[in-house]
Motif scaffolding. Sequence first.
Motif, short mmCIF file in Angstrom:
data_model
loop_
_atom_site.label_atom_id
_atom_site.label_comp_id
_atom_site.label_asym_id
_atom_site.label_seq_id
_atom_site.Cartn_x
_atom_site.Cartn_y
_atom_site.Cartn_z
N MET A 36 6.85 -4.75 -0.91
CA MET A 36 6.67 -3.30 -1.61
C MET A 36 7.05 -1.85 -1.00
SD MET A 36 3.03 -3.92 -3.64
CE MET A 36 2.65 -5.20 -4.40
N ASN A 37 7.48 -1.10 -1.31
CA ASN A 37 7.95 0.04 -0.90
C ASN A 37 6.53 1.05 -0.88
OD1 ASN A 37 8.27 1.43 -3.15
ND2 ASN A 37 10.24 0.80 -3.30
N ASN A 38 6.83 2.37 -0.34
CA ASN A 38 5.68 2.90 -0.43
C ASN A 38 5.36 3.28 -1.66
OD1 ASN A 38 3.58 4.23 1.32
ND2 ASN A 38 4.81 6.29 0.60
N SER A 39 6.36 3.68 -2.72
CA SER A 39 5.95 4.12 -3.87
C SER A 39 5.38 3.05 -4.78
CB SER A 39 7.61 4.67 -4.54
OG SER A 39 7.28 4.92 -5.97
N GLU A 40 5.86 1.71 -4.51
CA GLU A 40 5.28 0.61 -5.28
C GLU A 40 3.71 0.42 -4.91
OE1 GLU A 40 9.11 -2.16 -5.94
OE2 GLU A 40 8.04 -2.09 -4.07
N LEU A 41 3.47 0.63 -3.38
CA LEU A 41 2.17 0.48 -3.06
C LEU A 41 1.40 1.48 -3.53
CD1 LEU A 41 2.87 -0.25 0.79
CD2 LEU A 41 1.69 -1.61 -1.06
N ALA A 42 1.88 2.80 -3.76
CA ALA A 42 1.00 4.01 -4.39
C ALA A 42 0.62 3.83 -5.71
CB ALA A 42 1.92 5.47 -4.22
N ASN A 43 1.54 3.13 -6.54
CA ASN A 43 1.37 2.76 -7.85
C ASN A 43 0.34 1.52 -7.81
OD1 ASN A 43 3.17 4.48 -8.93
ND2 ASN A 43 4.80 3.19 -8.92
N THR A 44 0.40 0.58 -6.96
CA THR A 44 -0.41 -0.57 -6.91
C THR A 44 -1.87 -0.08 -6.76
OG1 THR A 44 1.43 -1.94 -6.02
CG2 THR A 44 -0.74 -2.67 -5.78
N PHE A 45 -2.11 0.78 -5.62
CA PHE A 45 -3.37 1.34 -5.22
C PHE A 45 -3.92 2.34 -6.56
CE2 PHE A 45 -2.53 0.58 -0.80
CZ PHE A 45 -3.43 -0.61 -0.75
N CYS A 46 -2.95 2.83 -7.15
CA CYS A 46 -3.57 3.52 -8.46
C CYS A 46 -4.25 2.57 -9.30
CB CYS A 46 -2.49 4.47 -9.01
SG CYS A 46 -2.93 5.48 -10.28
N ALA A 47 -3.33 1.38 -9.60
CA ALA A 47 -3.88 0.49 -10.53
C ALA A 47 -5.00 -0.14 -9.95
CB ALA A 47 -2.81 -0.34 -10.68
N ILE A 48 -5.11 -0.28 -8.84
CA ILE A 48 -6.49 -1.04 -8.25
C ILE A 48 -7.65 0.03 -8.48
CG2 ILE A 48 -7.66 -1.77 -6.04
CD1 ILE A 48 -4.72 -2.89 -4.99
N ARG A 49 -7.30 1.10 -8.46
CA ARG A 49 -8.34 2.10 -8.49
C ARG A 49 -8.93 2.16 -9.82
NH1 ARG A 49 -5.40 5.02 -4.94
NH2 ARG A 49 -4.58 6.26 -6.48
N ASN A 50 -8.04 1.92 -10.61
CA ASN A 50 -8.45 1.64 -12.31
C ASN A 50 -8.94 0.51 -12.70
OD1 ASN A 50 -7.76 4.79 -12.78
ND2 ASN A 50 -5.50 3.95 -12.71
N GLY A 51 -9.04 -0.45 -11.76
CA GLY A 51 -9.73 -1.84 -12.03
C GLY A 51 -8.71 -3.06 -12.15
N ASP A 52 -7.54 -2.62 -12.01
CA ASP A 52 -6.45 -3.95 -12.36
C ASP A 52 -6.49 -4.67 -11.23
OD1 ASP A 52 -4.14 -5.18 -12.79
OD2 ASP A 52 -2.97 -3.43 -13.15
N LYS A 53 -7.17 -6.04 -11.52
CA LYS A 53 -7.15 -6.99 -10.38
C LYS A 53 -5.67 -7.91 -10.28
CE LYS A 53 -12.12 -7.73 -11.42
NZ LYS A 53 -12.97 -8.61 -11.85
N ASN A 54 -4.95 -7.78 -11.28
CA ASN A 54 -3.54 -8.38 -11.04
C ASN A 54 -2.90 -7.37 -10.16
OD1 ASN A 54 -3.91 -10.13 -12.94
ND2 ASN A 54 -3.08 -9.04 -14.62
#
Length: 82
Positions: free
Chosen positions: A1-19
Amino acid sequence: MNNSELANTFCAIRNGDKNAFDELYQDLQTPIYTIIFRITWDKALSEDIMQNIFVKLFSSPPDSSVKNFRAYIFQMALTSPQ
């Protein structure tokens, strides 16, 4: 994952996305474990430290103030108490 993808992933995790968390774990578990193992030379301890890092990332994901998410995660691995 690049930095942009990681930023999006952490945003999703903060919103409760377990996937999103599962994807993060699958992508980074091996490189994080490898770094920790090269420091500890202990398989069980390295696994414990790695799991603690992922628990912290899940329970308190970094926010958008972090500029380099990959560096942030690897810094956690390097500074975790052994």
